[in-house]
Structure formats: C-alpha cells, structure tokens
Design a protein around this motif. Structure first.
Motif, short mmCIF file in Angstrom:
data_model
loop_
_atom_site.label_atom_id
_atom_site.label_comp_id
_atom_site.label_asym_id
_atom_site.label_seq_id
_atom_site.Cartn_x
_atom_site.Cartn_y
_atom_site.Cartn_z
N PRO A 45 63.91 102.38 67.78
CA PRO A 45 64.71 101.27 68.30
C PRO A 45 66.12 101.67 68.70
O PRO A 45 66.72 101.04 69.57
CB PRO A 45 64.70 100.25 67.17
CG PRO A 45 64.29 101.00 65.96
CD PRO A 45 63.48 102.16 66.41
N ALA A 46 66.66 102.72 68.11
CA ALA A 46 67.98 103.20 68.52
C ALA A 46 67.92 103.74 69.94
O ALA A 46 68.84 103.54 70.74
CB ALA A 46 68.49 104.26 67.55
N LYS A 47 66.83 104.42 70.28
CA LYS A 47 66.64 104.92 71.65
C LYS A 47 66.46 103.75 72.61
O LYS A 47 67.06 103.73 73.69
CB LYS A 47 65.42 105.83 71.71
CG LYS A 47 65.13 106.34 73.10
CD LYS A 47 63.87 107.19 73.15
CE LYS A 47 63.55 107.58 74.59
NZ LYS A 47 62.28 108.26 74.70
N THR A 48 65.66 102.77 72.22
CA THR A 48 65.44 101.59 73.06
C THR A 48 66.76 100.88 73.33
O THR A 48 67.06 100.51 74.47
CB THR A 48 64.45 100.61 72.38
OG1 THR A 48 63.24 101.30 72.08
CG2 THR A 48 64.14 99.42 73.26
N PHE A 49 67.57 100.71 72.27
CA PHE A 49 68.86 100.04 72.40
C PHE A 49 69.78 100.83 73.33
O PHE A 49 70.41 100.26 74.23
CB PHE A 49 69.50 99.86 71.03
CG PHE A 49 70.84 99.18 71.07
CD1 PHE A 49 70.92 97.81 71.25
CD2 PHE A 49 72.01 99.90 70.93
CE1 PHE A 49 72.16 97.17 71.30
CE2 PHE A 49 73.24 99.29 70.98
CZ PHE A 49 73.33 97.92 71.17
N ALA A 50 69.85 102.15 73.12
CA ALA A 50 70.72 102.98 73.96
C ALA A 50 70.30 102.92 75.44
O ALA A 50 71.15 102.81 76.32
CB ALA A 50 70.70 104.42 73.46
N CYS A 51 69.01 102.96 75.69
CA CYS A 51 68.51 102.88 77.08
C CYS A 51 68.81 101.52 77.69
O CYS A 51 69.19 101.44 78.86
CB CYS A 51 67.01 103.15 77.12
SG CYS A 51 66.56 104.86 76.78
N SER A 52 68.68 100.46 76.89
CA SER A 52 68.99 99.11 77.37
C SER A 52 70.47 98.99 77.71
O SER A 52 70.84 98.36 78.70
CB SER A 52 68.60 98.06 76.33
OG SER A 52 67.22 98.02 76.16
N MET A 53 71.32 99.57 76.87
CA MET A 53 72.76 99.53 77.13
C MET A 53 73.09 100.32 78.39
O MET A 53 73.85 99.84 79.24
CB MET A 53 73.54 100.10 75.93
CG MET A 53 73.52 99.23 74.69
SD MET A 53 74.39 97.66 74.91
CE MET A 53 76.08 98.24 74.98
N LYS A 54 72.50 101.49 78.52
CA LYS A 54 72.77 102.35 79.68
C LYS A 54 72.30 101.69 80.97
O LYS A 54 72.95 101.81 82.01
CB LYS A 54 72.07 103.71 79.49
CG LYS A 54 72.42 104.72 80.54
CD LYS A 54 71.81 106.07 80.23
CE LYS A 54 72.22 107.09 81.27
NZ LYS A 54 71.67 108.41 80.97
N ALA A 55 71.20 100.97 80.90
CA ALA A 55 70.64 100.30 82.09
C ALA A 55 71.29 98.93 82.32
O ALA A 55 70.85 98.18 83.19
CB ALA A 55 69.14 100.15 81.94
N SER A 56 72.31 98.60 81.55
CA SER A 56 73.03 97.32 81.67
C SER A 56 72.13 96.11 81.44
O SER A 56 72.42 95.02 81.94
CB SER A 56 73.71 97.22 83.04
OG SER A 56 74.61 98.28 83.22
#
Length: 123
Positions: A45-56
C-alpha cells in the motif's frame, strides 16, 4: 491486487481488496496454494499511495483524509517487510507471505505489550 482504504468522516472504515477477478484458477492445473503463492500478488500500500500521489490522483482529497491514507499505507507497509530492518517492504507479496508476516507482527506486538504490562506490575 491492491488495497483500497475506505475513509469517511475522518475515520478508516474498511480496507478493500481490488483487482482480483476470481479467475486466477481458471485454465490452471495449479493448486490453490500455488495460486496463492505465485499468482495472487498484493501490492504494497505504500507503493500504491506513492504512485497515486505521483499521478496526482489524490490532489482533490482533503488533508485530513490524505493523512489517514498516508498513515494507513505506512503502517501496513510493515507487513510487506520480509526482514524487520526493511521498513519500506517489498513492492508486492503473495497472499500467504502476507498472512505469515501479519501473524508474526501480531505475535511480536502481543509479546511486547505483555512484557510492558509485566514491568509495570513489578514497579
């Protein structure tokens, strides 16, 4: 598969598994254990969160909800760690390894609580 946090009124209500079709066994001569070990990978979930943040994708989420998402993802990321010193954890793990890691963390937490309570009783 990924985890999705259900947050409402500044409270974490649920964690949903998304992305599994239920068709992982169709056309396969694999046993359920083999499917759980090799085909049913769940993303950290940390990866999912980081990707979601990066993709705005979370730009329109209020700050309080964003903090809950971040804290939940960071806390659960510990289950993806194969070694205790590996804080970030693996990018994804199979369901059986996650179950094993979660059980180990639960037992360790219970032991730590028991030791703290025992020290308080002696003091």
């Amino acid at each position: 598969m990924k985890l999705r946090f259900v947050i409402e009124d500044s409270k974490l209500l649920d964690i949903e598994l998304v992305g599994a079709s239920g068709l992982e066994l169709i056309g396969s001569n694999s046993t359920l254990k083999e499917v759980l070990e090799t085909k049913l990978l769940i993303e950290n979930p940390a990866k999912t969160f980081a990707c979601s943040m990066k993709a705005s994708e979370l730009d329109n989420v209020d700050e309080e909800t964003l903090v809950i998402h971040a804290h939940s993802a960071d806390t659960l990321a510990k289950v993806w760690a194969i070694k205790p010193q590996d804080e970030a954890g693996e990018p994804s793990l199979n369901a059986l390894m996650l179950l094993r890691n979660a059980l180990m963390l639960l037992i360790k937490a219970e032991l730590e609580i028991d030791m703290l309570l025992s020290k308080q009783k002696k003091a």
